[in-house]
Enzyme design. Sequence first.
Site, mmCIF file in Angstrom:
data_model
loop_
_atom_site.group_PDB
_atom_site.id
_atom_site.type_symbol
_atom_site.label_atom_id
_atom_site.label_comp_id
_atom_site.label_asym_id
_atom_site.label_seq_id
_atom_site.Cartn_x
_atom_site.Cartn_y
_atom_site.Cartn_z
ATOM 1 N N ASP A 1 -44.947 -7.458 -52.324
ATOM 2 C CA ASP A 1 -44.288 -7.608 -53.631
ATOM 3 C C ASP A 1 -44.701 -8.885 -54.372
ATOM 4 O O ASP A 1 -44.246 -9.123 -55.489
ATOM 5 C CB ASP A 1 -42.760 -7.572 -53.460
ATOM 6 C CG ASP A 1 -42.253 -8.605 -52.467
ATOM 7 O OD1 ASP A 1 -43.049 -9.080 -51.622
ATOM 8 O OD2 ASP A 1 -41.067 -8.954 -52.543
ATOM 9 N N GLU B 1 -41.963 -18.665 -41.028
ATOM 10 C CA GLU B 1 -43.160 -19.470 -41.317
ATOM 11 C C GLU B 1 -43.214 -20.681 -40.394
ATOM 12 O O GLU B 1 -44.249 -20.980 -39.775
ATOM 13 C CB GLU B 1 -43.165 -19.988 -42.769
ATOM 14 C CG GLU B 1 -43.172 -18.918 -43.842
ATOM 15 C CD GLU B 1 -41.790 -18.453 -44.282
ATOM 16 O OE1 GLU B 1 -40.796 -18.742 -43.553
ATOM 17 O OE2 GLU B 1 -41.683 -17.802 -45.330
HETATM 18 N N1 UDP Z 1 -40.418 -5.701 -45.174
HETATM 19 C C1 UDP Z 1 -40.493 -4.835 -44.089
HETATM 20 N N2 UDP Z 1 -39.344 -4.290 -43.608
HETATM 21 C C2 UDP Z 1 -38.097 -4.529 -44.149
HETATM 22 C C3 UDP Z 1 -38.028 -5.412 -45.246
HETATM 23 C C4 UDP Z 1 -39.217 -5.984 -45.731
HETATM 24 O O1 UDP Z 1 -41.581 -4.584 -43.589
HETATM 25 O O2 UDP Z 1 -37.100 -3.984 -43.662
HETATM 26 C C5 UDP Z 1 -41.648 -6.315 -45.709
HETATM 27 C C6 UDP Z 1 -41.780 -6.233 -47.242
HETATM 28 O O3 UDP Z 1 -42.493 -5.071 -47.635
HETATM 29 C C7 UDP Z 1 -42.524 -7.510 -47.595
HETATM 30 C C8 UDP Z 1 -42.104 -8.477 -46.478
HETATM 31 O O4 UDP Z 1 -41.615 -7.684 -45.402
HETATM 32 O O5 UDP Z 1 -43.922 -7.334 -47.568
HETATM 33 C C9 UDP Z 1 -41.016 -9.454 -46.929
HETATM 34 O O6 UDP Z 1 -39.886 -8.738 -47.387
HETATM 35 P P1 UDP Z 1 -39.160 -9.029 -48.779
HETATM 36 O O7 UDP Z 1 -40.169 -9.052 -49.862
HETATM 37 O O8 UDP Z 1 -38.028 -8.070 -48.915
HETATM 38 O O9 UDP Z 1 -38.590 -10.487 -48.499
HETATM 39 P P2 UDP Z 1 -38.364 -11.683 -49.526
HETATM 40 O O10 UDP Z 1 -39.615 -11.854 -50.289
HETATM 41 O O11 UDP Z 1 -37.247 -11.260 -50.384
HETATM 42 O O12 UDP Z 1 -38.072 -12.820 -48.633
HETATM 43 MN MN MN Z 2 -40.822 -10.530 -51.221
#
Ligand code: UDP
Ligand code: MN
Length: 367
Positions: free
Chosen positions: A225, A308
């Site tokens: 995203d 991280e």
């Molecule tokens: N993701 C995943 N499983 C989940 C939720 C998220 O594989 O149940 C992946 C999502 O597609 C993204 C990454 O993990 O590439 C981080 O998730 P998200 O963007 O929701 O986290 P944020 O950016 O809000 O911390």
């Molecule tokens: Mn994200």
Amino acid sequence: MKSSMKMGVVALIGVCVVFYQYHLSNGVRFDQLADFNSPDPASAYGAANIPGSEMYDYNGLRRVSEEMIRAAVRNVQNSNGLSPELGNLLVQELMGQFNKLEGVRPEKPCPLPSKKTSTLDPLYIITPTYRRPEQIPELTRMAHTLMLVENVHWLVIEDANVPTEQVTKLLNRTGIKFQHLIAPMPDKYKNKKGAKPRGVSNRNRGLKWIRANATSGVFYFADDDNTYDIDLFNEIRQTQNVSMFPVGLCTKFGISSPVVKNGKFSGFYDGWIAGRKFPVDMAGFAVSVKFLLQRPNATMPYRAGFEEDGFLKSLAPFNPREIQLLADNCTRVLAWHTQTKRNEPSAPLDMKLYGDTNLVHLKQQIV
Ligand code: UDP
Ligand code: MN
């Protein structure tokens, strides 16, 4: 001036404005996107209707040719009775203006991938993803970025028990070298209340693939995203061990970045420190494959908010002062922590009403 002539001049000015806008808006190369969208690249963006539309300059930018200007003036002459003298004058004037524009080039054009076999080491992009209404649009945007990068190997890893067919189809259409893998989040984390370690099983699966298959190059964790500037990929290719760079739209500070003073690393700027040794975002660092291979125990912990930090600590021996600073000493934002609005799954299709229509096909493409 006769009124028909006035109309002709007004129409020509309109044509000029359109050409001018068109000229400015064509600073990107479209050939790959056309391949992606259509078996006929010319018709994919309506180019077939423009005389001389096959014209590209050495940068791949589309140019307005004299032929195109003459054709436009001729059209106006035919429809509005413009005199041949005035027509020629306008052609000359327009050519003069466009020739001036030819001198205008982007400040720093981004190198685009060549069709030749690359001599660059591979860039492994590890992307966690999961089935949801936004999945295909997110991966589509990301694919279009990666299609502009040379020798990229995209590891798309789904948090799922079976690979999603629509994802495989999309990946096949991109022409990018890819691996479509699965790595479901273990149930004990999935069923946990509160923040979950999102994308961790996926990223660890990516690391496992790299250990088994890669020997050189660099890898980067790129969530599906986020938004990536194509210059980012030129930067991270230079990673010797571990490199870092700013990430925009991140935490309450709006940015997460190493702090650089007198050209040297002097700490971290991030809205959420929480006792972390490496308070950085997932999109803010890259690691060389060789460096990883020398650290067989490196792994990402299932600890929400500390993924991280945990991973970078597992790369020991490695300390913050050894960080290689990229993006012009961390003065440019090349990665953005964008987040897409969550959409509810779509309502079921009424098959009695629509069972024999196109909506059945469309419904298969959405969640
Ligand atoms: N993701 C995943 N499983 C989940 C939720 C998220 O594989 O149940 C992946 C999502 O597609 C993204 C990454 O993990 O590439 C981080 O998730 P998200 O963007 O929701 O986290 P944020 O950016 O809000 O911390
Ligand atoms: Mn994200």
